[in-house]
Motif scaffolding. Sequence first.
Motif, PDB file in Angstrom:
ATOM      1  N   TYR A 244     -29.114 -43.136 -10.899  1.00  0.00           N
ATOM      2  CA  TYR A 244     -29.942 -44.133 -11.579  1.00  0.00           C
ATOM      3  C   TYR A 244     -29.338 -45.527 -11.546  1.00  0.00           C
ATOM      4  CZ  TYR A 244     -32.885 -40.399 -13.336  1.00  0.00           C
ATOM      5  OH  TYR A 244     -33.760 -39.337 -13.426  1.00  0.00           O
ATOM      6  N   GLY A 245     -28.008 -45.605 -11.564  1.00  0.00           N
ATOM      7  CA  GLY A 245     -27.371 -46.912 -11.616  1.00  0.00           C
ATOM      8  C   GLY A 245     -26.980 -47.483 -10.274  1.00  0.00           C
ATOM      9  N   ASN A 246     -26.799 -46.599  -9.280  1.00  0.00           N
ATOM     10  CA  ASN A 246     -26.326 -47.062  -7.975  1.00  0.00           C
ATOM     11  C   ASN A 246     -26.905 -46.208  -6.849  1.00  0.00           C
ATOM     12  OD1 ASN A 246     -24.799 -48.576  -6.132  1.00  0.00           O
ATOM     13  ND2 ASN A 246     -23.049 -47.175  -6.274  1.00  0.00           N
ATOM     14  N   PRO A 247     -28.245 -46.167  -6.731  1.00  0.00           N
ATOM     15  CA  PRO A 247     -28.857 -45.348  -5.678  1.00  0.00           C
ATOM     16  C   PRO A 247     -28.463 -45.850  -4.299  1.00  0.00           C
ATOM     17  CG  PRO A 247     -30.472 -46.834  -6.623  1.00  0.00           C
ATOM     18  CD  PRO A 247     -29.252 -46.948  -7.482  1.00  0.00           C
ATOM     19  N   LYS A 294     -37.855 -50.289   4.139  1.00  0.00           N
ATOM     20  CA  LYS A 294     -37.609 -51.699   4.444  1.00  0.00           C
ATOM     21  C   LYS A 294     -36.197 -51.939   4.976  1.00  0.00           C
ATOM     22  CE  LYS A 294     -36.504 -52.697  -0.413  1.00  0.00           C
ATOM     23  NZ  LYS A 294     -36.914 -53.449  -1.617  1.00  0.00           N
ATOM     24  N   PHE A 295     -35.365 -50.899   4.966  1.00  0.00           N
ATOM     25  CA  PHE A 295     -33.999 -51.028   5.482  1.00  0.00           C
ATOM     26  C   PHE A 295     -33.858 -50.434   6.887  1.00  0.00           C
ATOM     27  CE2 PHE A 295     -33.670 -50.883   0.866  1.00  0.00           C
ATOM     28  CZ  PHE A 295     -32.814 -51.937   0.590  1.00  0.00           C
ATOM     29  N   ILE A 304     -31.506 -38.484  13.136  1.00  0.00           N
ATOM     30  CA  ILE A 304     -31.647 -38.081  11.734  1.00  0.00           C
ATOM     31  C   ILE A 304     -30.337 -38.376  11.020  1.00  0.00           C
ATOM     32  CG2 ILE A 304     -32.025 -36.154  10.150  1.00  0.00           C
ATOM     33  CD1 ILE A 304     -33.669 -34.800  12.328  1.00  0.00           C
ATOM     34  N   PRO A 305     -30.345 -39.231  10.009  1.00  0.00           N
ATOM     35  CA  PRO A 305     -29.088 -39.575   9.338  1.00  0.00           C
ATOM     36  C   PRO A 305     -28.506 -38.385   8.582  1.00  0.00           C
ATOM     37  CG  PRO A 305     -30.959 -40.535   8.179  1.00  0.00           C
ATOM     38  CD  PRO A 305     -31.490 -39.967   9.450  1.00  0.00           C
ATOM     39  N   PRO A 306     -27.233 -38.082   8.771  1.00  0.00           N
ATOM     40  CA  PRO A 306     -26.615 -36.966   8.051  1.00  0.00           C
ATOM     41  C   PRO A 306     -26.229 -37.386   6.631  1.00  0.00           C
ATOM     42  CG  PRO A 306     -24.990 -38.019   9.442  1.00  0.00           C
ATOM     43  CD  PRO A 306     -26.289 -38.733   9.697  1.00  0.00           C
ATOM     44  N   LEU A 307     -26.026 -36.404   5.772  1.00  0.00           N
ATOM     45  CA  LEU A 307     -25.521 -36.696   4.437  1.00  0.00           C
ATOM     46  C   LEU A 307     -24.060 -37.125   4.551  1.00  0.00           C
ATOM     47  CD1 LEU A 307     -27.076 -33.713   2.438  1.00  0.00           C
ATOM     48  CD2 LEU A 307     -27.508 -36.130   1.980  1.00  0.00           C
ATOM     49  N   THR A 308     -23.764 -38.311   4.044  1.00  0.00           N
ATOM     50  CA  THR A 308     -22.398 -38.834   4.114  1.00  0.00           C
ATOM     51  C   THR A 308     -21.954 -39.271   2.725  1.00  0.00           C
ATOM     52  OG1 THR A 308     -23.261 -41.029   4.691  1.00  0.00           O
ATOM     53  CG2 THR A 308     -22.592 -39.603   6.505  1.00  0.00           C
ATOM     54  N   THR A 309     -20.657 -39.304   2.504  1.00  0.00           N
ATOM     55  CA  THR A 309     -20.095 -39.679   1.207  1.00  0.00           C
ATOM     56  C   THR A 309     -20.255 -41.179   0.979  1.00  0.00           C
ATOM     57  OG1 THR A 309     -18.473 -37.893   1.334  1.00  0.00           O
ATOM     58  CG2 THR A 309     -18.011 -39.687  -0.203  1.00  0.00           C
ATOM     59  N   VAL A 310     -20.841 -41.532  -0.169  1.00  0.00           N
ATOM     60  CA  VAL A 310     -21.016 -42.951  -0.520  1.00  0.00           C
ATOM     61  C   VAL A 310     -20.336 -43.277  -1.850  1.00  0.00           C
ATOM     62  CG1 VAL A 310     -23.168 -43.229   0.767  1.00  0.00           C
ATOM     63  CG2 VAL A 310     -23.258 -42.420  -1.608  1.00  0.00           C
ATOM     64  N   SER A 321     -26.913 -47.223   3.982  1.00  0.00           N
ATOM     65  CA  SER A 321     -26.709 -46.989   2.542  1.00  0.00           C
ATOM     66  C   SER A 321     -25.917 -48.110   1.866  1.00  0.00           C
ATOM     67  CB  SER A 321     -26.001 -45.653   2.326  1.00  0.00           C
ATOM     68  OG  SER A 321     -24.738 -45.634   2.977  1.00  0.00           O
ATOM     69  N   ASP A 322     -25.032 -48.779   2.612  1.00  0.00           N
ATOM     70  CA  ASP A 322     -24.241 -49.867   2.008  1.00  0.00           C
ATOM     71  C   ASP A 322     -25.099 -51.072   1.642  1.00  0.00           C
ATOM     72  OD1 ASP A 322     -24.621 -50.217   4.782  1.00  0.00           O
ATOM     73  OD2 ASP A 322     -22.994 -51.665   4.890  1.00  0.00           O
TER      74      ASP A 322
END
Length: 326
Positions: A244-247, A294-295, A304-310, A321-322
């Motif tokens: 919620y705070g940093n999607p 929009k990004f 297909i973008p993989p799940l990565t640590t953010v 994502s950045d």
Amino acid sequence: MGVLLEVKNLSTQFNTESGVVQAVDGVTYEINEGETLALVGESGCGKSVSALSIMRLIPDPPGKITNGQVIFDGEDLLTLPDTDMRNIRGNRIAMIFQEPMTSLNPVLTIGKQITESLELHLNMTDEAAKDRAGELLGLVGIPDGRARLDDYPHQFSGGMRQRVMIAMGLTCNPRLLIADEPTTALDVTIQAQILELIQEISRDIGLAVLIITHNLGVVARYADRVNVMYAGKIIERGNADDIYGNPKHPYTLGLIQSVPRLDQAKGDKLQPIEGMPPDLIHLPEGCAFRARCKFAVEKCATEIPPLTTVGTDHIAACFESDKVKM
């Protein structure tokens, strides 16, 4: 807390006249003991199908679980014989289905529907099962529970019917409760009461809860962790504060920005997510969210973008994502 449920690379599809619908596509997540996990996304993204897959309630045909593992308390539910699975459903894992008026049998009394699992799984006598059913109705906030066992579903309001569904789910003291859209068709005041009730019961008896909903606002204050699902895949996962705070996925950001906020400035308009969800029979190449994003960059059209640590315990499936910020 130990891990209670592990869903690993789960895939479920439906064969239709128009083609194969890949409703759940390689979903992986886990639920800890006593934890409340939310599974969030638009209608049609695969949330309910993933829950029905856990319970092995996918109608075959046309549906079929094609891959994955569902490890509950050390056992892979997808490999168990049907008789063993029936002993788990309603006993160790319970599910609250959508729309209590259609989930409850209109021609059977509430008492009959609650006591059935008590007699089946716990071998209770008829009288003992009725006593327990009355206690459960009292636990979920229905006054004079024992006296109302002879009533039929149409004699209860929508909120009360949902409380009956929760009571049915708790009959055998399950370790996991799956709540599929538990507040659908209820007004906002009753929604809050139902969610508060589920949270209170979870804390009192150490129950793990999987809440499935399309509304991020509904679970903001109730979930410990959140999985965001789109087009059959989990595209972001993290604790509730991070989501919620940093999607970090544009879709999650779009869901949050489309919900009214109390701190919203006067005159500010909501920002809807443009476009429509993709056709699960003919998924586009690359990122399924690209046409609405929009990004999006050129890479999104082919990969297909993989799940990565953010972040700490926070992952997202987005090449940009950045750049995603509130």
